[in-house]
Design an enzyme around this catalytic site. Structure first.
Site, short mmCIF file in Angstrom:
data_model
loop_
_atom_site.label_atom_id
_atom_site.label_comp_id
_atom_site.label_asym_id
_atom_site.label_seq_id
_atom_site.Cartn_x
_atom_site.Cartn_y
_atom_site.Cartn_z
N ARG A 58 0.82 -1.22 0.00
CA ARG A 58 0.00 0.00 0.00
C ARG A 58 0.85 1.26 0.00
O ARG A 58 0.42 2.32 -0.45
CB ARG A 58 -0.99 -0.03 1.16
CG ARG A 58 -2.20 -0.90 0.83
CD ARG A 58 -2.94 -1.34 2.06
NE ARG A 58 -2.20 -2.38 2.73
CZ ARG A 58 -2.64 -3.11 3.74
NH1 ARG A 58 -3.83 -2.90 4.21
NH2 ARG A 58 -1.89 -4.04 4.28
N GLU A 95 6.00 -11.65 14.34
CA GLU A 95 5.48 -12.35 15.52
C GLU A 95 6.01 -13.79 15.55
O GLU A 95 6.45 -14.29 16.58
CB GLU A 95 3.95 -12.33 15.46
CG GLU A 95 3.29 -12.70 16.76
CD GLU A 95 1.77 -12.62 16.64
OE1 GLU A 95 1.27 -12.10 15.62
OE2 GLU A 95 1.10 -13.10 17.58
P1 AMP Z 1 4.37 -3.38 11.58
O1 AMP Z 1 5.65 -3.84 10.92
O2 AMP Z 1 3.97 -4.24 12.75
O3 AMP Z 1 4.40 -1.92 11.92
O4 AMP Z 1 3.20 -3.63 10.53
C1 AMP Z 1 2.98 -2.71 9.52
C2 AMP Z 1 2.43 -3.34 8.28
O5 AMP Z 1 1.44 -4.33 8.54
C3 AMP Z 1 1.77 -2.26 7.45
O6 AMP Z 1 2.32 -2.34 6.14
C4 AMP Z 1 0.30 -2.56 7.48
O7 AMP Z 1 -0.22 -2.53 6.18
C5 AMP Z 1 0.14 -3.94 8.09
N1 AMP Z 1 -0.74 -3.96 9.29
C6 AMP Z 1 -0.39 -4.30 10.55
N2 AMP Z 1 -1.42 -4.24 11.42
C7 AMP Z 1 -2.49 -3.85 10.69
C8 AMP Z 1 -3.88 -3.58 10.99
N3 AMP Z 1 -4.40 -3.70 12.23
N4 AMP Z 1 -4.69 -3.17 9.99
C9 AMP Z 1 -4.21 -3.03 8.71
N5 AMP Z 1 -2.93 -3.28 8.36
C10 AMP Z 1 -2.06 -3.68 9.33
#
Ligand code: AMP
Length: 175
Positions: A58, A95
């Site tokens: 995205r 995770e």
């Molecule tokens: P992080 O590396 O944990 O910050 O995860 C970020 C990526 O995961 C982003 O590119 C988001 O598109 C996706 N993502 C993680 N959690 C969500 C959520 N609750 N809703 C939508 N997309 C999420």
């Protein structure tokens, strides 16, 4: 118009307990999309950014629009194995297990001032890896801009601890 009202929340997607913040509804809205891009750029408008780096997938849509807005080039930060030329990569923790993101070896030049773009910051693992990738390539991370911040997951704090200024247009408490 409130941009937050244009984000759709889907409970228990992609698995039970996750509140998925779906920004496709925001991007489908012509005024909403325009304003989103404007507001993601606004704090960095005078920062002499030389390239935008968008994180798959995205972040490509938003980052492309931001790069166009600033009349500068766009760098694709991709999942491992998708880019055709030589790459540099950074591995990061998920995770369960690890993941890896890459850029082309010649897509960032030493001294480039980079704005990182993605739709959402959760734990910050992906964005922190992207910031590291930019630095490994000799670039300077001017900031990171997101539509959504999930503050309880600590991503913003993690990036700020790396001295990366964070812009988010809205936040949702809880995860
Ligand atoms: P992080 O590396 O944990 O910050 O995860 C970020 C990526 O995961 C982003 O590119 C988001 O598109 C996706 N993502 C993680 N959690 C969500 C959520 N609750 N809703 C939508 N997309 C999420």
């Amino acid at each position: 118009m409130n941009l937050k009202d244009l984000v759709r929340t889907i409970p228990d997607y992609p698995k039970k307990g996750i509140m998925f913040r779906d920004i496709t509804t925001l991007m489908e809205h012509p005024v909403g999309f325009r304003r989103t891009v404007d507001e993601m750029v606004q704090p960095f408008a005078d920062s002499a950014i030389t390239r935008v780096a968008g994180i798959e997938a995205r972040g490509f849509i938003l980052g492309g629009a931001v790069a166009h807005q600033l009349s500068i080039g766009f760098v694709a930060v991709r999942k491992k194995g998708k880019l055709p030329w030589q790459t540099i990569s950074v591995e990061y923790e998920l995770e369960y297990g690890t993941d890896e993101i890459e850029i082309h070896i010649d897509s960032i030049e030493p001294g480039d001032k980079i704005l990182l773009i993605d739709d959402l910051i959760a734990t910050g693992g992906t964005a922190a890896a992207a910031a590291q990738l930019v630095r490994d390539a000799g670039g300077y991370v001017v900031g990171a801009s997101f539509i959504v911040d999930l503050p309880d997951l600590g991503g913003r704090a993690r990036l700020e601890a790396m001295d990366v200024p964070v812009r988010a247009l809205m936040s949702f408490e809880g995860d």
